[in-house]
Design a protein around this motif. Sequence first.
Motif, PDB file in Angstrom:
ATOM      1  N   LYS A 153      50.418  30.185  46.211  1.00 47.19           N
ATOM      2  CA  LYS A 153      51.582  29.337  46.464  1.00 47.19           C
ATOM      3  C   LYS A 153      52.648  29.550  45.385  1.00 47.19           C
ATOM      4  O   LYS A 153      53.845  29.669  45.678  1.00 47.19           O
ATOM      5  N   ALA A 154      52.196  29.625  44.134  1.00 49.22           N
ATOM      6  CA  ALA A 154      53.137  29.802  43.022  1.00 49.22           C
ATOM      7  C   ALA A 154      53.756  31.192  43.031  1.00 49.22           C
ATOM      8  O   ALA A 154      54.969  31.354  42.861  1.00 49.22           O
ATOM      9  N   VAL A 155      52.924  32.212  43.261  1.00 45.72           N
ATOM     10  CA  VAL A 155      53.414  33.589  43.275  1.00 45.72           C
ATOM     11  C   VAL A 155      54.333  33.813  44.472  1.00 45.72           C
ATOM     12  O   VAL A 155      55.405  34.422  44.363  1.00 45.72           O
ATOM     13  N   GLY A 156      53.920  33.316  45.637  1.00 46.25           N
ATOM     14  CA  GLY A 156      54.745  33.463  46.832  1.00 46.25           C
ATOM     15  C   GLY A 156      56.079  32.751  46.704  1.00 46.25           C
ATOM     16  O   GLY A 156      57.116  33.265  47.138  1.00 46.25           O
ATOM     17  N   GLY A 157      56.047  31.560  46.097  1.00 43.43           N
ATOM     18  CA  GLY A 157      57.289  30.825  45.912  1.00 43.43           C
ATOM     19  C   GLY A 157      58.246  31.531  44.976  1.00 43.43           C
ATOM     20  O   GLY A 157      59.470  31.424  45.124  1.00 43.43           O
ATOM     21  N   ALA A 158      57.682  32.267  44.010  1.00 48.10           N
ATOM     22  CA  ALA A 158      58.531  32.960  43.033  1.00 48.10           C
ATOM     23  C   ALA A 158      59.021  34.309  43.539  1.00 48.10           C
ATOM     24  O   ALA A 158      60.195  34.662  43.363  1.00 48.10           O
ATOM     25  N   TRP A 159      58.146  35.072  44.183  1.00 49.46           N
ATOM     26  CA  TRP A 159      58.467  36.474  44.480  1.00 49.46           C
ATOM     27  C   TRP A 159      58.490  36.806  45.961  1.00 49.46           C
ATOM     28  O   TRP A 159      58.828  37.928  46.327  1.00 49.46           O
ATOM     29  N   GLY A 160      58.109  35.868  46.828  1.00 57.82           N
ATOM     30  CA  GLY A 160      58.168  36.113  48.262  1.00 57.82           C
ATOM     31  C   GLY A 160      56.869  36.662  48.828  1.00 57.82           C
ATOM     32  O   GLY A 160      56.009  37.183  48.100  1.00 57.82           O
ATOM     33  N   GLU A 161      56.726  36.547  50.144  1.00 52.12           N
ATOM     34  CA  GLU A 161      55.490  36.942  50.813  1.00 52.12           C
ATOM     35  C   GLU A 161      55.250  38.443  50.737  1.00 52.12           C
ATOM     36  O   GLU A 161      54.123  38.893  50.513  1.00 52.12           O
ATOM     37  N   THR A 162      56.287  39.250  50.928  1.00 50.82           N
ATOM     38  CA  THR A 162      56.095  40.703  50.902  1.00 50.82           C
ATOM     39  C   THR A 162      55.600  41.161  49.536  1.00 50.82           C
ATOM     40  O   THR A 162      54.647  41.957  49.440  1.00 50.82           O
ATOM     41  N   ALA A 163      56.211  40.661  48.480  1.00 50.45           N
ATOM     42  CA  ALA A 163      55.779  41.025  47.138  1.00 50.45           C
ATOM     43  C   ALA A 163      54.373  40.508  46.851  1.00 50.45           C
ATOM     44  O   ALA A 163      53.570  41.190  46.205  1.00 50.45           O
ATOM     45  N   THR A 164      54.059  39.313  47.347  1.00 51.09           N
ATOM     46  CA  THR A 164      52.723  38.739  47.122  1.00 51.09           C
ATOM     47  C   THR A 164      51.651  39.615  47.738  1.00 51.09           C
ATOM     48  O   THR A 164      50.604  39.880  47.125  1.00 51.09           O
ATOM     49  N   ARG A 165      51.886  40.090  48.948  1.00 51.20           N
ATOM     50  CA  ARG A 165      50.909  40.977  49.590  1.00 51.20           C
ATOM     51  C   ARG A 165      50.786  42.292  48.828  1.00 51.20           C
ATOM     52  O   ARG A 165      49.683  42.843  48.696  1.00 51.20           O
ATOM     53  N   ALA A 166      51.890  42.791  48.316  1.00 57.26           N
ATOM     54  CA  ALA A 166      51.840  44.028  47.530  1.00 57.26           C
ATOM     55  C   ALA A 166      51.074  43.810  46.228  1.00 57.26           C
ATOM     56  O   ALA A 166      50.332  44.687  45.772  1.00 57.26           O
ATOM     57  N   ILE A 167      51.238  42.635  45.624  1.00 65.33           N
ATOM     58  CA  ILE A 167      50.501  42.296  44.412  1.00 65.33           C
ATOM     59  C   ILE A 167      49.009  42.226  44.708  1.00 65.33           C
ATOM     60  O   ILE A 167      48.176  42.743  43.942  1.00 65.33           O
ATOM     61  N   GLU A 168      48.650  41.614  45.819  1.00 65.63           N
ATOM     62  CA  GLU A 168      47.232  41.521  46.203  1.00 65.63           C
ATOM     63  C   GLU A 168      46.639  42.898  46.444  1.00 65.63           C
ATOM     64  O   GLU A 168      45.486  43.172  46.060  1.00 65.63           O
ATOM     65  N   ALA A 169      47.399  43.784  47.059  1.00 63.97           N
ATOM     66  CA  ALA A 169      46.920  45.152  47.269  1.00 63.97           C
ATOM     67  C   ALA A 169      46.736  45.872  45.931  1.00 63.97           C
ATOM     68  O   ALA A 169      45.781  46.642  45.746  1.00 63.97           O
ATOM     69  N   ALA A 170      47.640  45.612  44.984  1.00 74.53           N
ATOM     70  CA  ALA A 170      47.519  46.220  43.658  1.00 74.53           C
ATOM     71  C   ALA A 170      46.278  45.707  42.939  1.00 74.53           C
ATOM     72  O   ALA A 170      45.594  46.462  42.241  1.00 74.53           O
ATOM     73  N   HIS A 171      45.978  44.427  43.101  1.00 71.24           N
ATOM     74  CA  HIS A 171      44.777  43.871  42.489  1.00 71.24           C
ATOM     75  C   HIS A 171      43.519  44.538  43.044  1.00 71.24           C
ATOM     76  O   HIS A 171      42.588  44.866  42.298  1.00 71.24           O
ATOM     77  N   GLU A 172      43.495  44.722  44.362  1.00 70.48           N
ATOM     78  CA  GLU A 172      42.325  45.343  44.980  1.00 70.48           C
ATOM     79  C   GLU A 172      42.168  46.798  44.543  1.00 70.48           C
ATOM     80  O   GLU A 172      41.054  47.297  44.373  1.00 70.48           O
TER      81      GLU A 172
END
Length: 427
Positions: A153-172
Amino acid sequence: MARTREEGRQDTQGLGPRKAALAILRAVYLDRQMVAHLDQPRGLAPEDRARAERLAQTVLRHTGRIDTLLSAYLERRPHPLAQNILRLGVAELLLDEAEAYGVVNAAVAIAKQGRATGGAAGLINAVLRKVDQEGRARWAQLAPQTLPVWLRKAVGGAWGETATRAIEAAHEAGAPIDITLRDQSAPFEAGEPLPTGSIRLPRQTQISTLGGYEAGAFWVQDAAAALPVKLLGDVSGQPVLDLCAAPGGKTMQLAAAGAKVTALDLSKHRMGRVRDNLRRTGLSADMVTADALEFNSGPWPIILLDAPCSATGTIRRHPDLPFVKSAREVEALTKLQMQMLDHAISLLDTGGRMVFCTCSLLPNEGENQIKAALKRHPNLAVLPLDPKALGVDPAWISAEGGLRILPHYWQDRGGIDGFYMALLQKR
């Protein structure tokens, strides 16, 4: 995590590393302990300990995806310890591509040895065999593991859904290994030079076997973590206070650049790591073990404050973190950061420069801290940064003048840790 003598003699199925990995998973999922804080498993050879941690981190990095896959084969979730055995089996089958016979037999054997898992041995056997037969096609259709709800919620609110999904892919995807050279002008044959000056190595690299390791020619440090010192420019001959210095990467950077460094940290144990790192690299710094908020020496012309934070920018290399951290903990950390920032400003000489940085994805631990500090301190200013000199994309410069880095940046190079940093001046 200790093994019995009998297990040590008869571990023909490779149960030792697997059981150690399961002990790690239990500590993270159930006890909310970070892997770095756990005791080393006893009775295992170094290579088996490394395998255990690698297996556990693989499961942690893909837990959401693994559980989604398993739900297709389970009417209801089994006992948490049996679920962990299943998770480990799926990781070995689909991510390690281990031989199915050995994986399934080892999982069943471990289940039978546990009081809480013995009754699930048949279920584990059946599910893992189905996963081996048909799970790969299902796996390929699943999205990367999502962040915990509070953090997403915090990450999405700051950087948006597209960036959040890209961040999650980077984590994986995990993280390669970055190193900082003691002598930036020295040639280094291994790895890929990055625009920021760090050297990137494949993640399977054995650091201790590289030429120059014993001589202290380099140290491991993510490319993002190496940038705060670069913001300070020329520090040669300058007294620099390095607050929250452990484990010492930035201290070594400053010392290698010719600064007269005073390294301070609250933890005696962590300061021991700083001392060891300085000894290996042949660098020197004055060492102070103290609470930064009670340290009143000064004024200082240069201060580096790498403030305690949620470390959410480092999830790609610490996949246990989302299962341990909480929103309540972050709230306490932001208050501490504010106190430390105010105290550091009080130690800064007029005209002096200070870098504030955190390895966090959250604006409340970065951009918002600086905006609030500027309101509290009218004599404080954010100094402009030169993206070209730093080797970063100009788009990484944030609205208030700091540097915001997210894990999916440099995706084609293997990503980078999430970080925030700003260069301040007391006028």
